[in-house]
Design a protein around this motif. Sequence first.
Motif, PDB file in Angstrom:
ATOM      1  N   GLY A   3      40.209  -3.273  50.435  1.00  0.00           N
ATOM      2  CA  GLY A   3      41.073  -2.371  49.698  1.00  0.00           C
ATOM      3  C   GLY A   3      41.960  -1.512  50.567  1.00  0.00           C
ATOM      4  O   GLY A   3      42.713  -0.701  50.044  1.00  0.00           O
ATOM      5  N   GLY A   4      41.882  -1.648  51.873  1.00  0.00           N
ATOM      6  CA  GLY A   4      42.716  -0.837  52.762  1.00  0.00           C
ATOM      7  C   GLY A   4      41.990   0.408  53.227  1.00  0.00           C
ATOM      8  O   GLY A   4      40.928   0.762  52.718  1.00  0.00           O
ATOM      9  N   PRO A   5      42.567   1.107  54.219  1.00  0.00           N
ATOM     10  CA  PRO A   5      41.909   2.297  54.765  1.00  0.00           C
ATOM     11  C   PRO A   5      41.859   3.428  53.750  1.00  0.00           C
ATOM     12  O   PRO A   5      42.760   3.591  52.929  1.00  0.00           O
ATOM     13  CB  PRO A   5      42.803   2.665  55.955  1.00  0.00           C
ATOM     14  N   ARG A   6      40.797   4.226  53.812  1.00  0.00           N
ATOM     15  CA  ARG A   6      40.672   5.420  52.973  1.00  0.00           C
ATOM     16  C   ARG A   6      41.286   6.583  53.732  1.00  0.00           C
ATOM     17  O   ARG A   6      40.644   7.194  54.585  1.00  0.00           O
ATOM     18  CB  ARG A   6      39.189   5.684  52.654  1.00  0.00           C
ATOM     19  N   GLU A   7      42.525   6.924  53.406  1.00  0.00           N
ATOM     20  CA  GLU A   7      43.293   7.877  54.208  1.00  0.00           C
ATOM     21  C   GLU A   7      42.751   9.307  54.093  1.00  0.00           C
ATOM     22  O   GLU A   7      42.230   9.715  53.054  1.00  0.00           O
ATOM     23  CB  GLU A   7      44.766   7.876  53.788  1.00  0.00           C
ATOM     24  N   VAL A   8      42.941  10.049  55.179  1.00  0.00           N
ATOM     25  CA  VAL A   8      42.602  11.472  55.243  1.00  0.00           C
ATOM     26  C   VAL A   8      43.846  12.219  55.718  1.00  0.00           C
ATOM     27  O   VAL A   8      44.518  11.792  56.665  1.00  0.00           O
ATOM     28  CB  VAL A   8      41.429  11.728  56.225  1.00  0.00           C
ATOM     29  N   LEU A   9      44.162  13.330  55.061  1.00  0.00           N
ATOM     30  CA  LEU A   9      45.242  14.204  55.492  1.00  0.00           C
ATOM     31  C   LEU A   9      44.630  15.428  56.163  1.00  0.00           C
ATOM     32  O   LEU A   9      43.750  16.080  55.594  1.00  0.00           O
ATOM     33  CB  LEU A   9      46.102  14.622  54.296  1.00  0.00           C
ATOM     34  N   THR A  10      45.063  15.713  57.387  1.00  0.00           N
ATOM     35  CA  THR A  10      44.529  16.838  58.160  1.00  0.00           C
ATOM     36  C   THR A  10      45.447  18.044  58.044  1.00  0.00           C
ATOM     37  O   THR A  10      46.659  17.922  58.226  1.00  0.00           O
ATOM     38  CB  THR A  10      44.373  16.449  59.643  1.00  0.00           C
ATOM     39  N   LEU A  11      44.858  19.211  57.749  1.00  0.00           N
ATOM     40  CA  LEU A  11      45.569  20.490  57.797  1.00  0.00           C
ATOM     41  C   LEU A  11      45.013  21.276  58.973  1.00  0.00           C
ATOM     42  O   LEU A  11      43.797  21.437  59.103  1.00  0.00           O
ATOM     43  CB  LEU A  11      45.382  21.287  56.506  1.00  0.00           C
ATOM     44  N   GLN A  12      45.897  21.754  59.819  1.00  0.00           N
ATOM     45  CA  GLN A  12      45.510  22.456  61.053  1.00  0.00           C
ATOM     46  C   GLN A  12      46.127  23.847  61.001  1.00  0.00           C
ATOM     47  O   GLN A  12      47.335  23.995  61.094  1.00  0.00           O
ATOM     48  CB  GLN A  12      46.047  21.650  62.235  1.00  0.00           C
ATOM     49  N   LEU A  13      45.288  24.875  60.809  1.00  0.00           N
ATOM     50  CA  LEU A  13      45.781  26.208  60.478  1.00  0.00           C
ATOM     51  C   LEU A  13      45.327  27.221  61.520  1.00  0.00           C
ATOM     52  O   LEU A  13      44.151  27.573  61.579  1.00  0.00           O
ATOM     53  CB  LEU A  13      45.274  26.619  59.084  1.00  0.00           C
ATOM     54  N   GLY A  14      46.252  27.681  62.361  1.00  0.00           N
ATOM     55  CA  GLY A  14      45.922  28.704  63.339  1.00  0.00           C
ATOM     56  C   GLY A  14      46.034  28.221  64.765  1.00  0.00           C
ATOM     57  O   GLY A  14      46.119  27.020  65.039  1.00  0.00           O
ATOM     58  N   HIS A  15      46.009  29.181  65.708  1.00  0.00           N
ATOM     59  CA  HIS A  15      46.267  28.827  67.102  1.00  0.00           C
ATOM     60  C   HIS A  15      45.041  28.248  67.799  1.00  0.00           C
ATOM     61  O   HIS A  15      45.165  27.312  68.598  1.00  0.00           O
ATOM     62  CB  HIS A  15      46.790  30.043  67.876  1.00  0.00           C
ATOM     63  N   PHE A  16      43.852  28.789  67.529  1.00  0.00           N
ATOM     64  CA  PHE A  16      42.675  28.146  68.127  1.00  0.00           C
ATOM     65  C   PHE A  16      42.449  26.781  67.491  1.00  0.00           C
ATOM     66  O   PHE A  16      42.057  25.828  68.175  1.00  0.00           O
ATOM     67  CB  PHE A  16      41.431  29.023  67.973  1.00  0.00           C
ATOM     68  N   ALA A  17      42.737  26.664  66.194  1.00  0.00           N
ATOM     69  CA  ALA A  17      42.700  25.339  65.554  1.00  0.00           C
ATOM     70  C   ALA A  17      43.682  24.404  66.242  1.00  0.00           C
ATOM     71  O   ALA A  17      43.437  23.190  66.333  1.00  0.00           O
ATOM     72  CB  ALA A  17      43.041  25.468  64.071  1.00  0.00           C
ATOM     73  N   GLY A  18      44.803  24.967  66.763  1.00  0.00           N
ATOM     74  CA  GLY A  18      45.754  24.154  67.510  1.00  0.00           C
ATOM     75  C   GLY A  18      45.167  23.615  68.797  1.00  0.00           C
ATOM     76  O   GLY A  18      45.411  22.463  69.180  1.00  0.00           O
ATOM     77  N   PHE A  19      44.364  24.424  69.510  1.00  0.00           N
ATOM     78  CA  PHE A  19      43.712  23.949  70.739  1.00  0.00           C
ATOM     79  C   PHE A  19      42.717  22.827  70.429  1.00  0.00           C
ATOM     80  O   PHE A  19      42.695  21.798  71.113  1.00  0.00           O
ATOM     81  CB  PHE A  19      42.999  25.111  71.441  1.00  0.00           C
ATOM     82  N   VAL A  20      41.890  23.049  69.411  1.00  0.00           N
ATOM     83  CA  VAL A  20      40.923  22.008  69.025  1.00  0.00           C
ATOM     84  C   VAL A  20      41.670  20.767  68.541  1.00  0.00           C
ATOM     85  O   VAL A  20      41.360  19.640  68.942  1.00  0.00           O
ATOM     86  CB  VAL A  20      39.971  22.524  67.928  1.00  0.00           C
ATOM     87  N   GLY A  21      42.699  20.985  67.724  1.00  0.00           N
ATOM     88  CA  GLY A  21      43.457  19.867  67.189  1.00  0.00           C
ATOM     89  C   GLY A  21      44.194  19.080  68.257  1.00  0.00           C
ATOM     90  O   GLY A  21      44.243  17.845  68.209  1.00  0.00           O
ATOM     91  N   ALA A  22      44.787  19.768  69.243  1.00  0.00           N
ATOM     92  CA  ALA A  22      45.506  19.059  70.307  1.00  0.00           C
ATOM     93  C   ALA A  22      44.556  18.147  71.080  1.00  0.00           C
ATOM     94  O   ALA A  22      44.891  16.997  71.394  1.00  0.00           O
ATOM     95  CB  ALA A  22      46.183  20.059  71.249  1.00  0.00           C
TER      96      ALA A  22
END
Length: 572
Positions: A3-22
């Motif tokens: 059936g294809g991949p089960r997609e996930v949309l990521t929301l990245q909120l904040g500057h420390f979240a930016g470090f973890v996200g990067a």
Amino acid sequence: MAGGPREVLTLQLGHFAGFVGAHWWNQQDAALCRPTDAKEPPGELCPDVLYRTGRTLHGQETYTPRLILMDLKGSLSSLKQEGGLYKDKQLDAAIAWQGKLTTHKEEIYPKNPYLQDLLSAEGVLNSDGIWRVKSIPNGKGPPPFTTATTPKPVIPTEGSIRVWSDFLRVHLHPRSICMIQKYNHDGEAGRLEAFGQGESILKEPKYLEELEDRLHFYVEECDYLQGFQILCDLHNGFSGVGAKAAELLQDEYSGRGIITWGLLPGPYCLGEPQKNIYRLLNTAFGLVHLSAHSSLVCPLSLGGSLGLQPEPPVNFPHLQYDAALPFHCGAILATALDTITVPYRLCSSPVSMVHLADMLNFSGKKVVTAGATIPFPLVPSQSLPDTLMQLGEATPWTPLSACGDPSGTCCFAQSVVLRGLDRACHTSQLTPGTPLPSPLHACTTGEEVLAQYLQQQQQPRVRSSSHLLLTPCKVVPPYPYLFSSSLSQQGLVLDGPPTGAAVESIPVLGALCSSSSLNRTLGDLAKDLARLDLRRWASFMDAGVEQDDLEETLQELRSLAQCYQSGDSLMD
């Protein structure tokens, strides 16, 4: 995947979240750029869950994160808000005005030296101003790594990293970055400090419509959207942004999974009372509101406590890190996140976000804890049963949710992932006739070894799910070099002298647990909150929080804590 991949949309909120996200996106990118002689089998993890394909206006195919990120004015450094891959037609239309123009030029930040090699490695800016992206094999990321064509990467120094965009190696779609211009990243004035300020941002039509437009853009192109993962700063005003975003997602996309990772930087300084009080208030309000609108909420931190009593940062036997550096803390938390999110990113028989949450959050237990062993301490001459037996009865992972020492607590449900071990060491290699040191040595598969070990560790009737993967976690630059010299290039514990080779990948054991430790942690958070003299912190209340809101949050925290009582653990 059927059936294809089960997609996930990521929301990245904040500057420390930016470090973890990067770090998170760099690790995903490193997994896409597999060496041509890669030993690990392809296809265990499906990148299409997190990434989307597209085309530039000039026909080049792209493969970018399915991501919306929000940060404050001045947080991007040299990164352009619209990204570097292709121009957005709507952005072009915004400058179609033919009348008189007044130009206000902001300071141009120099590009971090580490990122200079990114342009040459992944594409070229032609003289006609068009970015030519290198071809994408099978629609999956940059070309395969070959030592003949790829320059040796420059390792960024800690001193050169000011913001998360200084080491992000992944190109973003023009619809990814949403800047909050009314608050500043730098300086003492105009900061996003309080939960109420964050909530009010997504009550403003400008920012609410911008978020909704981006959500619709990404969601409408998904065929099998399974849900959303929110990486959100918990210690500052972004806890309010995250709470309103989760509420919006719950209202507009009911039935989809919403898993929120509440991120806190390392231990705080006793000499900053206002920051510590705000951190406490934002964390308390954030956990209560996020748990009301999410399928699952998990605090992630290398600190030892969520409350006002400072505790030392957690320790990893084979890592040396500086808990004051977001660059270091973000890397470790991203590695844990890359492992504990494996169940809903699998190619074969994935566990959906909704099912993972349902397994862990029964009886109102929407908050869970995380833990990880980074790296998993396997010696090349040993097998998985040998290593697990040596770990003994103690909790095999380092706690990563600022809930203190887990010893003496009980687990109600858990999801465990072990990755990066060669199949040959999954089971005992003892010669026939040798007495078995433990029941684990009698198991015939690695999956059976892991499942039986977890069953031995826990009380009866614990809900438990486990996954064993061959694919390791990539830790190539710009991942900071945190590893002891006793590790091999594959992150195994050497039983001989150091080889001097840099660690490029590591085995990791990660876990999500619904644990009775949250009874104490959330209860202590409520006690700290109840002791506050709010007359001294009127500025927090002025940001949009009423006294009734505080009383309600206090009651919700206490109720949440009671969900995690074990038979012999009663709140006082």
